[in-house]
Scaffold this motif. Structure first.
Motif, short mmCIF file in Angstrom:
data_model
loop_
_atom_site.label_atom_id
_atom_site.label_comp_id
_atom_site.label_asym_id
_atom_site.label_seq_id
_atom_site.Cartn_x
_atom_site.Cartn_y
_atom_site.Cartn_z
N TRP A 74 -119.77 57.97 25.19
CA TRP A 74 -120.32 58.29 23.88
C TRP A 74 -119.34 59.00 22.95
O TRP A 74 -119.21 58.62 21.78
N GLU A 75 -118.66 60.01 23.43
CA GLU A 75 -117.77 60.76 22.53
C GLU A 75 -116.67 59.85 21.99
O GLU A 75 -116.26 59.97 20.84
N ARG A 76 -116.19 58.92 22.81
CA ARG A 76 -115.17 57.98 22.35
C ARG A 76 -115.78 56.97 21.37
O ARG A 76 -115.14 56.60 20.38
N ALA A 77 -117.00 56.54 21.63
CA ALA A 77 -117.67 55.61 20.71
C ALA A 77 -117.82 56.23 19.33
O ALA A 77 -117.58 55.58 18.31
N VAL A 78 -118.21 57.50 19.29
CA VAL A 78 -118.36 58.20 18.01
C VAL A 78 -117.00 58.33 17.32
O VAL A 78 -116.88 58.06 16.12
N SER A 79 -115.98 58.72 18.07
CA SER A 79 -114.65 58.91 17.49
C SER A 79 -114.10 57.60 16.91
O SER A 79 -113.60 57.56 15.78
N MET A 80 -114.20 56.52 17.68
CA MET A 80 -113.64 55.25 17.23
C MET A 80 -114.48 54.63 16.13
O MET A 80 -113.95 54.05 15.18
N GLY A 81 -115.80 54.75 16.25
CA GLY A 81 -116.66 54.18 15.22
C GLY A 81 -116.57 54.91 13.89
O GLY A 81 -116.86 54.33 12.84
N SER A 82 -116.16 56.17 13.94
CA SER A 82 -116.02 56.96 12.71
C SER A 82 -114.73 56.67 11.98
O SER A 82 -114.59 57.01 10.80
N ASP A 83 -113.77 56.05 12.65
CA ASP A 83 -112.42 55.84 12.11
C ASP A 83 -112.21 54.35 11.87
O ASP A 83 -112.03 53.58 12.82
N PRO A 84 -112.22 53.90 10.61
CA PRO A 84 -112.10 52.46 10.32
C PRO A 84 -110.78 51.86 10.77
O PRO A 84 -110.66 50.63 10.86
N SER A 85 -109.78 52.69 11.08
CA SER A 85 -108.49 52.14 11.52
C SER A 85 -108.59 51.43 12.85
O SER A 85 -107.70 50.65 13.23
N TYR A 86 -109.67 51.65 13.59
CA TYR A 86 -109.87 50.97 14.87
C TYR A 86 -110.50 49.59 14.69
O TYR A 86 -110.77 48.89 15.67
N GLY A 87 -110.81 49.23 13.47
CA GLY A 87 -111.41 47.93 13.22
C GLY A 87 -112.90 47.89 13.45
O GLY A 87 -113.49 46.80 13.52
N LEU A 88 -113.53 49.06 13.59
CA LEU A 88 -114.97 49.15 13.79
C LEU A 88 -115.64 49.65 12.52
O LEU A 88 -115.05 50.40 11.74
N HIS A 89 -116.89 49.22 12.34
CA HIS A 89 -117.62 49.60 11.14
C HIS A 89 -118.48 50.84 11.33
O HIS A 89 -118.92 51.44 10.35
N GLY A 90 -118.75 51.20 12.58
CA GLY A 90 -119.58 52.36 12.83
C GLY A 90 -119.95 52.46 14.30
O GLY A 90 -119.30 51.86 15.16
N PHE A 91 -121.01 53.21 14.58
CA PHE A 91 -121.46 53.41 15.95
C PHE A 91 -122.97 53.64 15.96
O PHE A 91 -123.58 53.95 14.94
N PHE A 92 -123.55 53.48 17.14
CA PHE A 92 -125.00 53.67 17.30
C PHE A 92 -125.32 53.71 18.78
O PHE A 92 -124.48 53.31 19.60
N PRO A 93 -126.53 54.14 19.17
CA PRO A 93 -127.58 54.76 18.35
C PRO A 93 -127.37 56.27 18.30
O PRO A 93 -127.00 56.89 19.29
N GLU A 94 -127.60 56.86 17.16
CA GLU A 94 -127.38 58.28 16.94
C GLU A 94 -128.65 58.91 16.42
O GLU A 94 -129.43 58.27 15.69
N TYR A 95 -128.88 60.17 16.80
CA TYR A 95 -129.93 60.96 16.16
C TYR A 95 -129.39 61.44 14.81
O TYR A 95 -128.18 61.55 14.61
N PHE A 96 -130.30 61.75 13.89
CA PHE A 96 -129.84 62.28 12.60
C PHE A 96 -129.25 63.66 12.79
O PHE A 96 -129.84 64.53 13.44
N ARG A 97 -128.06 63.87 12.25
CA ARG A 97 -127.37 65.15 12.36
C ARG A 97 -126.70 65.46 11.03
O ARG A 97 -125.91 64.68 10.52
N GLU A 98 -127.04 66.63 10.46
CA GLU A 98 -126.43 67.01 9.19
C GLU A 98 -124.98 67.45 9.35
O GLU A 98 -124.22 67.47 8.38
N ASP A 99 -124.59 67.77 10.59
CA ASP A 99 -123.22 68.25 10.82
C ASP A 99 -122.26 67.14 11.23
O ASP A 99 -121.16 67.40 11.68
#
Length: 238
Positions: free
Chosen positions: A59-84
């Motif tokens: 999960w932590e890697r999925a979030v990191s890579m999905g958050s960074d468009p340089s990896y060719g990914l558009h995002g990540f899921f499934p996530e709970y809503f988090r304001e931080d």
């Protein structure tokens, strides 16, 4: 899991690539349709003319890579809503729901109404997972004692062996693991889901800022499908 090298069924700009994790029954590359939440997201994009590709990581890697468009990914899921979660992340509309609470031992049940009632217990959590805001704030304030594990399975094993008093877990994840994980089957009659829920949490797809427009496309697709029917059918065996 590597991205497929086969030619997509649609043009490349209509292929959405998301990172996810093995979190059965919601997501996982060994599950039917890659899991119920993957099925919802895939169907919602499909009605909009888009194809979904998923890569699976811890999960932590999925979030990191999905958050960074340089990896060719558009995002990540499934996530709970988090304001931080960061200013560069855009949440979709809900793609499902997850009832979050505690697993407990049947011979040592816990009655509680407020989080403060749990101050004398040791609670198992999974490293990198967001729980409820109130729960995580209580942990940060040292009002609750936690013991982290790397996975939900190892978290439940700690509970089974009385190394924690409760384990934070999604109810459907708990039900799935208790019937599919060989090491947990021996404890099937000894563990149960606590009667008091922490929260019924909505699940979302998170898009990195470069691909925020995909949230609108997904949201339009979600409005065209019956998410509850998909979940009810998938979970009927639990």
């Amino acid at each position: 899991m590597l991205l497929s090298l086969s030619m997509p069924a649609v043009s490349d700009d209509k292929v959405v690539r998301l990172a996810s994790l093995d979190w059965a029954p919601y997501t996982g590359n060994q599950l039917r349709a890659d899991g119920v939440t993957a099925q919802v997201v895939r169907e919602a994009f499909a009605v909009m003319g888009y194809e979904l590709e998923i890569v699976f990581y811890p999960w932590e890697r999925a979030v990191s890579m999905g958050s960074d468009p340089s990896y060719g990914l558009h995002g990540f899921f499934p996530e709970y809503f988090r304001e931080d979660i960061g200013d560069n992340i855009v949440f979709s509309d809900p793609v499902g729901y997850g009832p979050l609470g505690f697993a407990e031992r049947k011979d040592s049940t816990v009655e509680w109404t407020e989080l403060s009632d749990l101050s004398s217990y040791t609670i198992g959590t999974v490293q990198g997972y967001a729980n409820t805001l109130a729960f995580d704030n209580a942990v940060a304030a040292n009002e609750l004692t936690i013991s982290e594990a790397m996975t939900d399975t190892s978290n439940l094993m700690k509970l089974a062996y009385s190394r924690v008093d409760l384990s934070v877990i999604d109810q459907f994840v708990f039900a799935h693991l208790m019937v599919t994980e060989p090491e947990l089957k021996a404890f099937h009659s000894q563990l149960q889901f606590n009667q008091t829920m922490l929260e019924v949490k909505s699940l979302y797809v998170c898009f990195n800022g470069k691909n925020a427009h995909l949230a609108d496309i997904l949201n339009q697709g979600l409005a065209k499908i019956d998410i509850r029917a998909i979940q009810d059918e998938f979970f009927s065996g639990y």
